[in-house]
Motif scaffolding. Structure first.
Motif, PDB file in Angstrom:
ATOM      1  N   PRO A  21      32.878  18.030  49.318  1.00  0.00           N
ATOM      2  CA  PRO A  21      31.596  18.017  50.043  1.00  0.00           C
ATOM      3  C   PRO A  21      30.383  18.116  49.128  1.00  0.00           C
ATOM      4  O   PRO A  21      29.276  17.819  49.556  1.00  0.00           O
ATOM      5  N   ASP A  22      30.593  18.519  47.872  1.00  0.00           N
ATOM      6  CA  ASP A  22      29.482  18.613  46.931  1.00  0.00           C
ATOM      7  C   ASP A  22      29.333  17.348  46.080  1.00  0.00           C
ATOM      8  O   ASP A  22      28.601  17.349  45.091  1.00  0.00           O
ATOM      9  N   ALA A  23      30.049  16.285  46.447  1.00  0.00           N
ATOM     10  CA  ALA A  23      29.965  15.038  45.689  1.00  0.00           C
ATOM     11  C   ALA A  23      28.908  14.121  46.301  1.00  0.00           C
ATOM     12  O   ALA A  23      28.619  14.186  47.490  1.00  0.00           O
ATOM     13  N   ARG A  24      28.331  13.261  45.460  1.00  0.00           N
ATOM     14  CA  ARG A  24      27.372  12.255  45.917  1.00  0.00           C
ATOM     15  C   ARG A  24      27.726  10.920  45.262  1.00  0.00           C
ATOM     16  O   ARG A  24      28.205  10.880  44.137  1.00  0.00           O
ATOM     17  N   PHE A  25      27.409   9.841  45.985  1.00  0.00           N
ATOM     18  CA  PHE A  25      27.502   8.522  45.375  1.00  0.00           C
ATOM     19  C   PHE A  25      26.299   8.302  44.469  1.00  0.00           C
ATOM     20  O   PHE A  25      25.181   8.691  44.799  1.00  0.00           O
ATOM     21  N   LEU A  26      26.546   7.665  43.328  1.00  0.00           N
ATOM     22  CA  LEU A  26      25.466   7.288  42.410  1.00  0.00           C
ATOM     23  C   LEU A  26      25.347   5.773  42.393  1.00  0.00           C
ATOM     24  O   LEU A  26      26.296   5.080  42.042  1.00  0.00           O
ATOM     25  N   GLY A  27      24.194   5.265  42.805  1.00  0.00           N
ATOM     26  CA  GLY A  27      23.925   3.828  42.690  1.00  0.00           C
ATOM     27  C   GLY A  27      23.060   3.601  41.476  1.00  0.00           C
ATOM     28  O   GLY A  27      23.479   3.824  40.343  1.00  0.00           O
ATOM     29  N   GLY A  28      21.808   3.187  41.684  1.00  0.00           N
ATOM     30  CA  GLY A  28      20.892   3.017  40.566  1.00  0.00           C
ATOM     31  C   GLY A  28      20.404   4.350  40.019  1.00  0.00           C
ATOM     32  O   GLY A  28      19.982   4.447  38.867  1.00  0.00           O
ATOM     33  N   GLY A  29      20.437   5.388  40.859  1.00  0.00           N
ATOM     34  CA  GLY A  29      20.040   6.721  40.403  1.00  0.00           C
ATOM     35  C   GLY A  29      18.540   6.953  40.353  1.00  0.00           C
ATOM     36  O   GLY A  29      18.104   8.027  39.941  1.00  0.00           O
ATOM     37  N   THR A  30      17.744   5.977  40.778  1.00  0.00           N
ATOM     38  CA  THR A  30      16.293   6.113  40.574  1.00  0.00           C
ATOM     39  C   THR A  30      15.705   7.246  41.400  1.00  0.00           C
ATOM     40  O   THR A  30      14.701   7.826  41.016  1.00  0.00           O
ATOM     41  N   ASN A  31      16.310   7.576  42.527  1.00  0.00           N
ATOM     42  CA  ASN A  31      15.844   8.711  43.323  1.00  0.00           C
ATOM     43  C   ASN A  31      16.734   9.932  43.084  1.00  0.00           C
ATOM     44  O   ASN A  31      16.244  11.040  42.868  1.00  0.00           O
ATOM     45  N   LEU A  32      18.051   9.720  43.078  1.00  0.00           N
ATOM     46  CA  LEU A  32      18.988  10.850  42.970  1.00  0.00           C
ATOM     47  C   LEU A  32      18.838  11.592  41.644  1.00  0.00           C
ATOM     48  O   LEU A  32      18.771  12.825  41.607  1.00  0.00           O
ATOM     49  N   VAL A  33      18.793  10.867  40.533  1.00  0.00           N
ATOM     50  CA  VAL A  33      18.704  11.530  39.222  1.00  0.00           C
ATOM     51  C   VAL A  33      17.390  12.294  39.112  1.00  0.00           C
ATOM     52  O   VAL A  33      17.340  13.415  38.597  1.00  0.00           O
ATOM     53  N   ASP A  34      16.323  11.692  39.635  1.00  0.00           N
ATOM     54  CA  ASP A  34      15.025  12.361  39.626  1.00  0.00           C
ATOM     55  C   ASP A  34      15.092  13.673  40.420  1.00  0.00           C
ATOM     56  O   ASP A  34      14.593  14.714  39.974  1.00  0.00           O
ATOM     57  N   LEU A  35      15.715  13.626  41.595  1.00  0.00           N
ATOM     58  CA  LEU A  35      15.824  14.830  42.432  1.00  0.00           C
ATOM     59  C   LEU A  35      16.773  15.859  41.819  1.00  0.00           C
ATOM     60  O   LEU A  35      16.613  17.071  42.029  1.00  0.00           O
ATOM     61  N   MET A  36      17.770  15.403  41.062  1.00  0.00           N
ATOM     62  CA  MET A  36      18.654  16.345  40.362  1.00  0.00           C
ATOM     63  C   MET A  36      17.881  17.079  39.266  1.00  0.00           C
ATOM     64  O   MET A  36      18.054  18.285  39.059  1.00  0.00           O
ATOM     65  N   LYS A  37      17.008  16.361  38.566  1.00  0.00           N
ATOM     66  CA  LYS A  37      16.185  17.026  37.547  1.00  0.00           C
ATOM     67  C   LYS A  37      15.301  18.092  38.180  1.00  0.00           C
ATOM     68  O   LYS A  37      15.062  19.146  37.583  1.00  0.00           O
ATOM     69  N   ALA A  38      14.808  17.807  39.390  1.00  0.00           N
ATOM     70  CA  ALA A  38      13.912  18.748  40.074  1.00  0.00           C
ATOM     71  C   ALA A  38      14.681  19.890  40.737  1.00  0.00           C
ATOM     72  O   ALA A  38      14.066  20.844  41.215  1.00  0.00           O
ATOM     73  N   GLY A  39      16.016  19.769  40.803  1.00  0.00           N
ATOM     74  CA  GLY A  39      16.811  20.801  41.453  1.00  0.00           C
ATOM     75  C   GLY A  39      16.906  20.649  42.958  1.00  0.00           C
ATOM     76  O   GLY A  39      17.493  21.502  43.632  1.00  0.00           O
ATOM     77  N   VAL A  40      16.347  19.592  43.510  1.00  0.00           N
ATOM     78  CA  VAL A  40      16.426  19.355  44.953  1.00  0.00           C
ATOM     79  C   VAL A  40      17.834  18.905  45.330  1.00  0.00           C
ATOM     80  O   VAL A  40      18.376  19.317  46.354  1.00  0.00           O
TER      81      VAL A  40
END
Lengths: 330, 185
Positions: free
Chosen positions: A23-42
């Motif tokens: 349940p803590d897994a996410r799909f990674l596509g281009g990452g342009t939003n996800l990686v940014d939000l991971m850096k922010a801790g969101v």
């Protein structure tokens, strides 16, 4: 950033099986939003399943079945595709109006639909946000909300969906295909994003662990006469403060078919069905277009600092429909 | 079982193979700068908003700050260090030099990589947000100042050297790539 595992999926079934087991897994596509939000801790995934190499990178068009867009097609390849530009020009225009050349080369169609709001409170861990931390409150309602929702919002959240692409897809009656570990399914794009209500953290109607596999647009000549218009606070590379996707068929001075969707006014791309209803079978004039816009925007509930969006959307409806009508009369 | 949070990866950068262990959190930008001493690629905002970190991945421009290094394995990466042919500058580099397409120079590697990608996109017939008619039957838009500014809008320049940057890109667009290369004295 939280540490995470990384796996590169080679087929859809193994990708959705990996997600189903964590349940803590996410799909990674281009990452342009996800990686940014991971850096922010969101976003704090424990595992990323990279889906960029799945065999979902095709765009197919036939006059009988319409347009089928694979989920890992990049924004750039979608906007460059000859059949997209020929048959669904508003879709190409919408994609080109979003982000920058670099981001469009990275971002994927599936990821675009699932990108998160750019509300500043959502991305700031120091602030309450009902979308990020349910029950913590919504500071935007009494705070900075000049680019927040005027339609379909609630006392719990007034964030907007930031996509341009999804606005054009909504106008064109797109259907989203998905797969989970237990099978496949479809959702009209208008049903993908549930009403905000008191659950702004529930952003999609997809079942848990679902992978968007593609988007289908129906065929038909209407979309060939379509347009996307975006208003933003600078000339390029900014999110919309208001946008519209429109398609219009006029015969004998009467509106025979029309599609209208608004962007940057709600938690989802806003299909303007009330405006469409008023327009259908009616005359082609600036007055008629304005009356249709007013019918749609009667439901608007602007906040103290975003009331300008009501007039902005009214002007966009009149301007873009007038342009499409003028082109149809040539 | 908790998944491993690091991997040994091999990156293909400017035609050379680099093998290194990476924590999965490492962006391509940090791998280039901090691990491989390829410091030509610059870190500006680190949020995908400024374009300073632009590189080419499989020939297309991309932001290395939002690209995880582990996800770049198997792809062909070109950085500013791989643009010139030895001492022979690329025509885009020459144009920036001749037309003073910078002030402090910090955004320049990203501007040049972005211009390279943009010229390739234009050569492939891609329209832009300011292209009046996006249909494939329409004539491809010439690279007007308006088209260049729109297509380069993902690269910010805090010095505000945009006038010369746009002129440099326009000159590079006029010169068939590879024909105007000259050895730098």
């Amino acid at each position: 950033m939280r540490e995470f595992g990384y796996e590169r999926a080679v087929d859809v079934s193994s990708a959705v099986t990996l997600l189903a087991g964590d349940p803590d897994a996410r799909f990674l596509g281009g990452g342009t939003n996800l990686v940014d939000l991971m850096k922010a801790g969101v976003e704090r995934p424990a595992r990323l399943v990279d889906i960029r190499e799945l065999p979902l990178g095709r765009i197919d068009f036939t006059p009988a079945t319409g347009l089928r867009i694979g989920a890992t097609v990049t924004n750039a390849d979608l906007a460059a595709h000859p059949e997209v530009r020929r048959r669904y020009p508003a879709l190409a225009q919408a994609v080109l109006a979003g982000a920058s050349g670099q981001l469009r080369n990275m971002a994927t169609v599936g990821g675009n639909l699932l990108q998160r709001t750019r509300c500043g409170y959502f991305t700031d861990l120091a602030k309450p946000c009902n979308k990020r931390a349910p029950g913590s409150g919504c500071p935007a309602i009494a705070g900075e909300h000049h680019n927040h929702a005027i339609l379909g919002a609630s006392a719990h959240c007034v964030a907007t969906h930031p996509s341009d692409m999804a606005v054009a897809l909504t106008a064109f009656d797109a259907v989203v295909s998905y797969e989970t570990a237990s099978g496949t399914g479809e959702l009209p794009l208008t049903d993908l994003y549930p009403p905000v209500g008191d659950t702004p953290h529930r952003e999609t109607a997809l079942p848990p662990g679902a992978l968007i596999t593609g988007v289908t647009l129906p065929p038909g000549p209407l979309a060939e006469r379509s347009r996307y218009r975006k208003v933003r606070e600078r000339a390029s590379y900014a999110f919309a403060i208001g946008s519209i996707a429109a398609a219009l068929d006029v015969r004998g001075g009467v509106v025979r078919e029309v599609r209208l969707a608004f962007g940057a006014v709600a938690s989802r791309p806003w299909r303007a069905r009330e405006a469409e209803r008023v327009l259908l079978g009616g005359p082609v004039s600036a007055e008629a277009f304005a009356a249709a816009a007013d019918a749609e925007l009667a439901a608007a509930e602007p906040l103290p600092h975003n009331g300008y969006k009501v007039q902005l959307m009214r002007n966009l409806v009149v301007a873009v429909l007038s342009e499409l009508a003028e082109e149809a009369s040539r | 079982m908790a998944p491993s949070t690091s991997s040994a990866i091999t990156l293909n950068i400017n035609g050379e193979k680099y093998t290194l262990p990476v924590d999965h959190r490492t962006t391509l930008l940090d791998a280039l700068r901090e691990r491989l001493d390829l410091t030509g690629t610059k870190k500006g905002c680190d949020q995908g908003q400024c374009g300073a970190c632009t590189v080419l991945i499989d020939g297309r421009r991309a932001l290395s700050c939002l690209q995880l290094a582990v996800a770049a394995e198997g792809r062909a990466i070109t950085t500013i260090e791989g643009v010139a042919d030895g001492e022979r500058l690329h025509p885009v580099q020459r144009a920036f030099l001749e037309l003073d397409g910078y002030q402090c120079g910090y955004c320049t590697p990203g501007q040049i990589c972005s211009a390279l990608g943009m010229l390739a996109e234009h050569a492939d017939g891609w329209p832009s947000a300011v292209t009046a008619d996006v249909r494939p039957e329409a004539e491809p838009p010439p690279l007007s100042a308006e088209e260049i500014r729109e297509r380069m809008s993902g690269n910010l320049c805090r010095c505000g050297a945009y006038v010369q940057i746009a002129q440099a890109v326009a000159r590079a667009a006029e010169s068939p790539l590879g024909e105007t290369e000259e050895r730098v004295a």
